[in-house]
Design an enzyme around this catalytic site. Structure first.
Site, PDB file in Angstrom:
ATOM      1  N   SER A 105      -2.407   8.147  -0.058  1.00 30.80           N
ATOM      2  CA  SER A 105      -1.509   7.108  -0.072  1.00 30.80           C
ATOM      3  C   SER A 105      -0.727   7.065  -1.336  1.00 30.80           C
ATOM      4  O   SER A 105      -1.019   7.410  -2.195  1.00 30.80           O
ATOM      5  CB  SER A 105      -2.543   5.807   0.098  1.00 30.80           C
ATOM      6  OG  SER A 105      -1.651   4.650  -0.376  1.00 30.80           O
ATOM      7  N   SER A 106       0.480   6.235  -0.817  1.00 28.07           N
ATOM      8  CA  SER A 106       1.547   6.113  -2.032  1.00 28.07           C
ATOM      9  C   SER A 106       0.910   5.466  -3.048  1.00 28.07           C
ATOM     10  O   SER A 106       1.548   5.216  -4.150  1.00 28.07           O
ATOM     11  CB  SER A 106       2.826   5.481  -1.451  1.00 28.07           C
ATOM     12  OG  SER A 106       2.574   4.368  -1.018  1.00 28.07           O
ATOM     13  N   CYS A 107      -0.094   4.469  -3.003  1.00 24.36           N
ATOM     14  CA  CYS A 107      -0.505   3.772  -3.906  1.00 24.36           C
ATOM     15  C   CYS A 107      -1.312   4.553  -5.164  1.00 24.36           C
ATOM     16  O   CYS A 107      -1.736   3.996  -6.211  1.00 24.36           O
ATOM     17  CB  CYS A 107      -1.271   2.330  -3.534  1.00 24.36           C
ATOM     18  SG  CYS A 107      -3.038   2.864  -2.980  1.00 24.36           S
ATOM     19  N   TYR A 134      -9.054   1.586  -4.671  1.00 24.74           N
ATOM     20  CA  TYR A 134      -8.609   2.382  -3.675  1.00 24.74           C
ATOM     21  C   TYR A 134      -7.668   3.526  -4.072  1.00 24.74           C
ATOM     22  O   TYR A 134      -8.135   4.574  -3.760  1.00 24.74           O
ATOM     23  CB  TYR A 134      -7.924   1.336  -2.526  1.00 24.74           C
ATOM     24  CG  TYR A 134      -7.228   2.468  -1.315  1.00 24.74           C
ATOM     25  CD1 TYR A 134      -8.228   2.724  -0.529  1.00 24.74           C
ATOM     26  CD2 TYR A 134      -5.876   2.658  -1.201  1.00 24.74           C
ATOM     27  CE1 TYR A 134      -7.555   3.383   0.610  1.00 24.74           C
ATOM     28  CE2 TYR A 134      -5.256   3.555  -0.243  1.00 24.74           C
ATOM     29  CZ  TYR A 134      -6.231   3.477   0.739  1.00 24.74           C
ATOM     30  OH  TYR A 134      -5.774   4.384   1.829  1.00 24.74           O
ATOM     31  N   LYS A 138      -8.559   7.528  -3.768  1.00 31.65           N
ATOM     32  CA  LYS A 138      -7.549   8.613  -3.331  1.00 31.65           C
ATOM     33  C   LYS A 138      -7.125   9.484  -4.443  1.00 31.65           C
ATOM     34  O   LYS A 138      -6.991  10.796  -4.104  1.00 31.65           O
ATOM     35  CB  LYS A 138      -6.289   7.817  -2.770  1.00 31.65           C
ATOM     36  CG  LYS A 138      -6.676   7.016  -1.388  1.00 31.65           C
ATOM     37  CD  LYS A 138      -7.313   7.891  -0.330  1.00 31.65           C
ATOM     38  CE  LYS A 138      -7.417   7.307   0.802  1.00 31.65           C
ATOM     39  NZ  LYS A 138      -7.868   8.128   1.854  1.00 31.65           N
ATOM     40  N   HIS A 177      -2.386  -4.698   7.219  1.00 33.24           N
ATOM     41  CA  HIS A 177      -1.013  -4.511   6.402  1.00 33.24           C
ATOM     42  C   HIS A 177       0.224  -5.267   6.932  1.00 33.24           C
ATOM     43  O   HIS A 177       0.009  -6.035   7.814  1.00 33.24           O
ATOM     44  CB  HIS A 177      -0.629  -3.053   6.677  1.00 33.24           C
ATOM     45  CG  HIS A 177      -1.546  -2.029   5.949  1.00 33.24           C
ATOM     46  ND1 HIS A 177      -2.511  -1.017   6.396  1.00 33.24           N
ATOM     47  CD2 HIS A 177      -1.759  -1.725   4.569  1.00 33.24           C
ATOM     48  CE1 HIS A 177      -3.190  -0.396   5.691  1.00 33.24           C
ATOM     49  NE2 HIS A 177      -2.772  -0.898   4.528  1.00 33.24           N
TER      50      HIS A 177
HETATM   51  O1  GFB Z   1       1.317  -4.097   3.663  1.00 32.15           O
HETATM   52  P1  GFB Z   1       0.838  -4.772   2.427  1.00 32.15           P
HETATM   53  O2  GFB Z   1      -0.485  -5.655   2.760  1.00 32.15           O
HETATM   54  O3  GFB Z   1       0.480  -3.567   1.235  1.00 32.15           O
HETATM   55  O4  GFB Z   1       1.831  -5.625   1.842  1.00 32.15           O
HETATM   56  P2  GFB Z   1       1.041  -3.069  -0.007  1.00 32.15           P
HETATM   57  C1  GFB Z   1       3.228  -5.382   1.659  1.00 32.15           C
HETATM   58  C2  GFB Z   1       3.902  -6.279   1.225  1.00 32.15           C
HETATM   59  O5  GFB Z   1       4.178  -7.646   2.224  1.00 32.15           O
HETATM   60  C3  GFB Z   1       3.475  -7.545   0.110  1.00 32.15           C
HETATM   61  C4  GFB Z   1       3.800  -8.649   1.846  1.00 32.15           C
HETATM   62  O6  GFB Z   1       4.435  -7.785  -0.706  1.00 32.15           O
HETATM   63  C5  GFB Z   1       2.951  -8.737   0.818  1.00 32.15           C
HETATM   64  O7  GFB Z   1       3.046  -9.976   0.085  1.00 32.15           O
HETATM   65  N1  GFB Z   1       3.742  -9.512   3.014  1.00 32.15           N
HETATM   66  C6  GFB Z   1       4.279 -10.554   3.497  1.00 32.15           C
HETATM   67  C7  GFB Z   1       2.446  -9.535   3.890  1.00 32.15           C
HETATM   68  N2  GFB Z   1       3.576 -11.181   4.634  1.00 32.15           N
HETATM   69  C8  GFB Z   1       2.504 -10.435   4.650  1.00 32.15           C
HETATM   70  C9  GFB Z   1       1.295 -10.655   5.514  1.00 32.15           C
HETATM   71  O8  GFB Z   1       1.233 -11.484   6.521  1.00 32.15           O
HETATM   72  N3  GFB Z   1       0.533  -9.638   5.455  1.00 32.15           N
HETATM   73  C10 GFB Z   1       0.482  -8.831   4.511  1.00 32.15           C
HETATM   74  N4  GFB Z   1      -0.596  -7.588   4.438  1.00 32.15           N
HETATM   75  N5  GFB Z   1       1.366  -8.676   3.544  1.00 32.15           N
HETATM   76  C11 GFB Z   1      -1.317  -1.820   0.373  1.00 32.15           C
HETATM   77  C12 GFB Z   1      -2.229  -1.554  -0.460  1.00 32.15           C
HETATM   78  O9  GFB Z   1      -0.197  -2.414  -0.575  1.00 32.15           O
HETATM   79  O10 GFB Z   1      -0.585  -0.695   0.886  1.00 32.15           O
HETATM   80  C13 GFB Z   1      -3.217  -0.332   0.046  1.00 32.15           C
HETATM   81  O11 GFB Z   1      -3.078  -2.566  -0.814  1.00 32.15           O
HETATM   82  C14 GFB Z   1      -2.304   0.778   0.767  1.00 32.15           C
HETATM   83  O12 GFB Z   1      -3.820  -0.013  -0.606  1.00 32.15           O
HETATM   84  C15 GFB Z   1      -1.335   0.169   1.491  1.00 32.15           C
HETATM   85  O13 GFB Z   1      -1.835   1.737  -0.367  1.00 32.15           O
HETATM   86  C16 GFB Z   1      -0.319   1.370   2.298  1.00 32.15           C
HETATM   87  O14 GFB Z   1       2.068  -2.001   0.395  1.00 32.15           O
HETATM   88  O15 GFB Z   1       1.325  -4.208  -1.019  1.00 32.15           O
END
Ligand code: GFB
Length: 319
Positions: A105-107, A134, A138, A177
């Site tokens: 993952s890119s994280c 996580y 990875k 996500h």
């Molecule tokens: O996709 P996401 O949960 O993952 O959130 P990350 C991306 C961005 O979208 C964050 C915003 O800035 C969230 O605050 N966001 C806005 C939301 N509305 C929503 C919503 O309803 N749900 C969610 N989930 N986000 C993950 C990592 O980070 O990326 C994992 O935690 C993994 O480990 C994954 O690497 C690819 O990009 O922030």
């Protein structure tokens, strides 16, 4: 005919890899459900590899989730991912499987890595705290592959995808996500005729999104590269390859596109009590481009495709 084990075939990425391999044909694909094989159990994984003559492994099995799930269940995210990787990589080696592709993952990159992030940014700084467990798991997966390559001459490769979306995604309202969460929430709001819908954070973070069918195609492409070409484009201690589009947008722009695709016409309210996560994580995909692969879906078309899948499957999707 070679025998290929796709670990995690019920997940979004594993399912897409199986579809891709089936379309190409010429391989014997082996899969196991969680009930049939517990990948966190060392003995079960060892026995599975000993009893099946496997030539190649796609390691797409993982405990995954969005920002909230990572932040809420850190123990499961580090434990399950470490166990799955360690069991599979070691059992593959012990049973003389020469080729394996590990999906990360890119994280894995530092929170404030220089943008766009090249493969060289690995381990150069502090990680984003919401998903550090996580990310550590990875990173360990990449280092497992590199270590078996260095010590035993294995050909275990790693690909690091940007944020993925598409068919078979997890549409759980909190744990998913951002893309599946928004597609579902905006669709349901549009259906009810709600005046407003809530999105998380400030809307300012930037994210890069890749359709999972593109990810599957990139995975098969990297796995099939001949060893000399792969080795020429990687380095002994940096043997992973970024997979993405090389283009990103703000979460606010994403939200606007989701509203368009789902037909939601009301207002968007930002819940700033929810975390933003990393400010930006744009992949440098020049290594992948040099190896002859480029994505096909743009974001809007990809979102339409994912939304169509959601509409067709919303009665039986996970979460
Ligand atoms: O996709 P996401 O949960 O993952 O959130 P990350 C991306 C961005 O979208 C964050 C915003 O800035 C969230 O605050 N966001 C806005 C939301 N509305 C929503 C919503 O309803 N749900 C969610 N989930 N986000 C993950 C990592 O980070 O990326 C994992 O935690 C993994 O480990 C994954 O690497 C690819 O990009 O922030």
């Amino acid at each position: 005919m070679k025998t290929v084990f796709v670990a995690g075939h019920r997940g979004m990425v594993g399912a897409a890899i199986v579809r891709n391999l089936e379309k190409r044909g010429g391989v014997h694909i082996i899969t196991r459900t969680r009930a049939e094989l517990d990948l966190t159990c060392q003995q079960a994984v060892s026995e599975f590899f000993a009893n099946n003559n496997i030539d190649e492994v796609y390691l797409a099995a993982a405990k995954v989730g969005g920002i909230h799930a990572n932040n809420t269940y850190p123990a499961e995210f580090i434990y399950e991912n470490l166990m799955i990787e360690a069991n599979i990589v070691h059992a593959a080696h012990a049973n003389d499987v020469q080729k394996l592709l590990f999906l990360g993952s890119s994280c894995i990159y530092p929170k404030l890595a220089e943008q766009p992030m090249t493969e060289k940014a690995l381990l150069t700084g502090t990680l984003e705290e919401t998903n550090e467990p996580y990310a550590i798991a990875k990173i360990a997966g990449i280092k497992l592959c590199e270590s078996y390559n260095r010590q035993y001459g294995r050909d275990y490769r790693s690909v690091m995808p940007t944020n993925l979306y598409g068919p078979n995604d997890n549409f759980h309202p909190e744990n998913s996500h951002v893309i599946p969460a928004l597609l579902r929430r905006f669709h349901e709001a549009a259906q009810r005729g709600d005046a407003e819908v809530v999105a998380w954070g400030s809307g300012k973070p930037m994210r890069e999104f890749l359709h999972v069918d593109d990810m599957a195609a990139a995975s098969v492409h990297v796995m099939e590269l001949d060893k000399a070409t792969y080795d020429e484009n990687t380095e002994a201690m940096l043997s992973h390859i970024n997979v993405g589009t090389g283009e990103d947008c703000t979460i606010k722009e994403l939200v606007e596109t989701v509203a368009k695709v789902t037909g939601f016409k009301g207002n968007i309210v930002w819940d700033t009590t929810k975390p933003d996560g990393t400010p930006r994580k744009l992949m440098d995909v020049s290594r992948l481009h040099a190896l002859g692969w480029k994505h096909t879906y743009n974001l809007e078309d990809g979102l339409k495709h994912a939304f169509d899948w959601f509409l067709e499957n919303q009665d039986n999707f996970r979460g």
